[in-house]
Write an enzyme that holds these catalytic residues in place. Structure first.
Site, PDB file in Angstrom:
ATOM      1  N   SER A 175      54.864  45.326  32.197  1.00 51.52           N
ATOM      2  CA  SER A 175      56.307  45.453  32.060  1.00 51.52           C
ATOM      3  C   SER A 175      56.980  44.836  33.277  1.00 51.52           C
ATOM      4  O   SER A 175      56.370  44.662  34.334  1.00 51.52           O
ATOM      5  CB  SER A 175      56.688  46.938  31.964  1.00 51.52           C
ATOM      6  N   TYR A 194      55.934  55.764  34.182  1.00 57.19           N
ATOM      7  CA  TYR A 194      55.833  54.461  33.522  1.00 57.19           C
ATOM      8  C   TYR A 194      55.709  53.350  34.563  1.00 57.19           C
ATOM      9  O   TYR A 194      54.839  52.474  34.466  1.00 57.19           O
ATOM     10  CB  TYR A 194      57.064  54.235  32.648  1.00 57.19           C
TER      11      TYR A 194
END
Length: 253
Positions: free
Chosen positions: A143, A157
């Site tokens: 990401s 995350y």
């Protein structure tokens, strides 16, 4: 490409979003694609779409957070096709409670198990076959949060996606001598179903300006198309209208 022209790709999290788009793009390029995920009905729908378009695909239901299931899936692919040329580690999750003030240990553990351990389990499962082939490629979908720390994705995350970047580089350092290579693909905001888990779901107008799944599908197919001598160690990609940049600028003004 192998001597008989067959290339076999395993795509985790292949039932929707980036995984679905990646599987479709690879199949369009002639890959035999195996999609995996927890929802068999979603996987079957992706397989049906690929086959209808003239591609070759099949599905294996599994949870990447289970090391035994990951290994069994890899063994099943090798038993049927004789090889695994590409692993796309796309399975990943986030949770609604993602800030320090409301984060729960259960959510943290869940993200670590799927976003990090699941990536390792699948890499480890394909490694013996790829070493034997002296050829193989892995794309770990991380990401933008794997490169740039921000508040929005949350600590769990962000931490797991940073770890995936480190894991990818570590793999290349050790396995390049065996002809293997891995790429850490780090997309910014992508309009996928995972957005529904955000505390504030972006509007349709905002999502339209984000990266779309097909953009990542084309990117995955591009990385996978590189000849064995080429290793794209990492690829950072974002929407032109980058909300992270814009919000940072607004906070400074």
């Amino acid at each position: 490409m192998t001597r008989n022209g067959k290339r076999v790709a395993w795509v985790t999290g292949g039932g929707s979003g980036i995984g679905e788009a990646g599987a479709e793009a690879l199949a369009a390029d002639g890959w035999t694609v195996v999609v995996s995920g927890r929802r068999k009905d979603a996987l079957d729908a992706v397989v049906a779409t690929i086959i209808k378009a003239g591609g070759t695909a099949e599905a294996i239901a599994l949870d990447v957070a289970n090391a035994d299931q990951a290994q069994k899936a890899a063994d099943q692919i090798v038993a049927k096709h004789g090889r695994i040329d590409l692993l796309v580690n796309n399975a990943g999750i986030n949770v609604p409670k993602r800030s320090w003030k409301d984060m729960e240990l259960e959510g943290w553990d869940k993200l670590v198990q799927v976003n990090l351990n699941g990536v390792l389990y699948c890499m480890r499962a394909v490694l013996p076959t790829m070493r034997k082939q002296q050829d193989g490629s892995i794309i770990n979908v991380s990401s933008w949060a794997g490169r740039h720390v921000s508040k929005m994705p949350g600590p769990a995350y962000t931490t797991t996606k940073h770890a995936v970047l480190a894991l990818t580089h570590s793999f290349n350092m050790d396995e390049c001598v065996n002809g293997l290579r891995a790429c850490c693909l780090m997309p910014g905001e992508v309009a996928t179903p995972i957005l529904k888990l955000r505390p504030v779901v972006p509007s349709e107008e905002e999502q339209a300006r984000m990266l779309q799944p097909e953009d990542l599908g084309r990117t995955i197919a591009f990385i996978a198309s590189m000849p064995p001598r080429v290793c794209i160690n990492e690829l950072l990609i974002s929407p032109t209208h980058n909300r992270g940049f814009i919000q940072t600028q607004l906070s400074r003004d």
